[in-house]
Scaffold this motif. Structure first.
Motif, PDB file in Angstrom:
ATOM      1  N   LEU A   1       0.822  -1.210   0.000  1.00 46.01           N
ATOM      2  CA  LEU A   1       0.000   0.000   0.000  1.00 46.01           C
ATOM      3  C   LEU A   1       0.855   1.258   0.000  1.00 46.01           C
ATOM      4  O   LEU A   1       0.535   2.238  -0.685  1.00 46.01           O
ATOM      5  CB  LEU A   1      -0.939  -0.001   1.206  1.00 46.01           C
ATOM      6  CG  LEU A   1      -2.057  -1.048   1.166  1.00 46.01           C
ATOM      7  CD1 LEU A   1      -2.711  -1.182   2.527  1.00 46.01           C
ATOM      8  CD2 LEU A   1      -3.078  -0.711   0.100  1.00 46.01           C
TER       9      LEU A   1
ATOM     10  N   LYS B   1       3.523   1.804  -1.431  1.00 48.36           N
ATOM     11  CA  LYS B   1       4.123   2.045  -2.752  1.00 48.36           C
ATOM     12  C   LYS B   1       3.125   2.619  -3.760  1.00 48.36           C
ATOM     13  O   LYS B   1       3.498   2.977  -4.865  1.00 48.36           O
ATOM     14  CB  LYS B   1       4.715   0.748  -3.297  1.00 48.36           C
ATOM     15  CG  LYS B   1       5.914   0.278  -2.502  1.00 48.36           C
ATOM     16  CD  LYS B   1       6.426  -1.043  -3.010  1.00 48.36           C
ATOM     17  CE  LYS B   1       7.544  -1.552  -2.125  1.00 48.36           C
ATOM     18  NZ  LYS B   1       7.922  -2.922  -2.451  1.00 48.36           N
ATOM     19  N   ILE B   2       1.855   2.707  -3.377  1.00 44.76           N
ATOM     20  CA  ILE B   2       0.845   3.299  -4.266  1.00 44.76           C
ATOM     21  C   ILE B   2       0.927   4.815  -4.094  1.00 44.76           C
ATOM     22  O   ILE B   2       0.660   5.334  -3.012  1.00 44.76           O
ATOM     23  CB  ILE B   2      -0.568   2.770  -3.933  1.00 44.76           C
ATOM     24  CG1 ILE B   2      -0.621   1.256  -4.111  1.00 44.76           C
ATOM     25  CG2 ILE B   2      -1.611   3.468  -4.819  1.00 44.76           C
ATOM     26  CD1 ILE B   2      -1.915   0.614  -3.626  1.00 44.76           C
ATOM     27  N   ASP B   3       1.320   5.514  -5.157  1.00 42.75           N
ATOM     28  CA  ASP B   3       1.581   6.955  -5.074  1.00 42.75           C
ATOM     29  C   ASP B   3       0.329   7.795  -4.801  1.00 42.75           C
ATOM     30  O   ASP B   3       0.369   8.734  -4.021  1.00 42.75           O
ATOM     31  CB  ASP B   3       2.244   7.460  -6.365  1.00 42.75           C
ATOM     32  CG  ASP B   3       3.654   6.919  -6.531  1.00 42.75           C
ATOM     33  OD1 ASP B   3       4.305   6.632  -5.508  1.00 42.75           O
ATOM     34  OD2 ASP B   3       4.098   6.795  -7.684  1.00 42.75           O
TER      35      ASP B   3
ATOM     36  N   GLN C   1      -6.109   6.253  -4.325  1.00 38.90           N
ATOM     37  CA  GLN C   1      -6.012   4.862  -4.758  1.00 38.90           C
ATOM     38  C   GLN C   1      -5.523   3.980  -3.603  1.00 38.90           C
ATOM     39  O   GLN C   1      -6.010   2.863  -3.412  1.00 38.90           O
ATOM     40  CB  GLN C   1      -5.078   4.749  -5.961  1.00 38.90           C
ATOM     41  CG  GLN C   1      -5.645   5.414  -7.196  1.00 38.90           C
ATOM     42  CD  GLN C   1      -4.670   5.462  -8.355  1.00 38.90           C
ATOM     43  OE1 GLN C   1      -3.573   4.914  -8.294  1.00 38.90           O
ATOM     44  NE2 GLN C   1      -5.073   6.123  -9.433  1.00 38.90           N
ATOM     45  N   GLN C   2      -4.592   4.493  -2.830  1.00 42.45           N
ATOM     46  CA  GLN C   2      -4.086   3.759  -1.675  1.00 42.45           C
ATOM     47  C   GLN C   2      -5.221   3.472  -0.690  1.00 42.45           C
ATOM     48  O   GLN C   2      -5.380   2.347  -0.210  1.00 42.45           O
ATOM     49  CB  GLN C   2      -2.975   4.567  -0.997  1.00 42.45           C
ATOM     50  CG  GLN C   2      -2.231   3.808   0.070  1.00 42.45           C
ATOM     51  CD  GLN C   2      -1.169   4.665   0.707  1.00 42.45           C
ATOM     52  OE1 GLN C   2      -1.393   5.188   1.785  1.00 42.45           O
ATOM     53  NE2 GLN C   2      -0.027   4.799   0.056  1.00 42.45           N
TER      54      GLN C   2
ATOM     55  N   ARG D   1      -6.775  -0.230   0.284  1.00 40.26           N
ATOM     56  CA  ARG D   1      -6.827  -0.595   1.706  1.00 40.26           C
ATOM     57  C   ARG D   1      -8.257  -0.947   2.110  1.00 40.26           C
ATOM     58  O   ARG D   1      -8.494  -1.927   2.809  1.00 40.26           O
ATOM     59  CB  ARG D   1      -6.301   0.542   2.586  1.00 40.26           C
ATOM     60  CG  ARG D   1      -6.392   0.243   4.090  1.00 40.26           C
ATOM     61  CD  ARG D   1      -5.946   1.404   4.941  1.00 40.26           C
ATOM     62  NE  ARG D   1      -4.555   1.751   4.713  1.00 40.26           N
ATOM     63  CZ  ARG D   1      -3.526   1.108   5.248  1.00 40.26           C
ATOM     64  NH1 ARG D   1      -3.727   0.080   6.037  1.00 40.26           N
ATOM     65  NH2 ARG D   1      -2.292   1.507   5.002  1.00 40.26           N
TER      66      ARG D   1
END
Length: 124
Positions: free
Chosen positions: A9, A11-13, A17-18, A22
């Motif tokens: 999670l 690493k999701i910029d 979206q993160q 989640r």
């Protein structure tokens, strides 16, 4: 949530979206508490008695869910009705689309039941 999921999670910029990924992962764990979290092939996934049930991944335009081919075939009409872009073994949910949690619930429940006697990670 296991540490590998947290690392994935992180690493999701895009923060939205993160949060969305989640939320989906948390929902799966809350809805199916018997499933084990596992991180493999660079994606968070859930297993039942050592067999794969569903995995998730992200790409620039979408989040993908991967339940294997038989579930994609069984739920092809519902996946099309949700306007998700299907692949052979996975479906893509655009970031602009809502997550159909009832459809995910049905897919996961199908895999749990269908793979109840499976002793390998993937279907043979």
């Amino acid at each position: 949530m296991i540490a590998e999921f947290e690392n994935y999670l992180a690493k999701i910029d895009d923060p939205d979206q993160q949060i969305r990924v989640r939320t989906v992962l948390d929902w799966v764990q809350a809805t199916f508490p018997q499933l084990e979290q596992r991180y493999a092939w660079n994606q968070p996934m859930f297993t039942d008695h050592g067999t794969f049930i569903i995995g998730f991944s992200v790409a620039k335009p979408h989040m993908a869910f991967a339940p294997e081919g038989p579930a994609m075939v069984k739920f092809a009409d519902q996946i099309a009705a949700a306007k998700y872009h299907p692949g052979k073994k996975f479906g893509r949910i655009k970031w602009t689309q809502d997550v159909d949690y009832e459809l995910l619930r049905q897919i996961i429940a199908f895999n749990i039941a269908d793979k109840a006697d499976v002793t390998t990670f993937w279907r043979k």
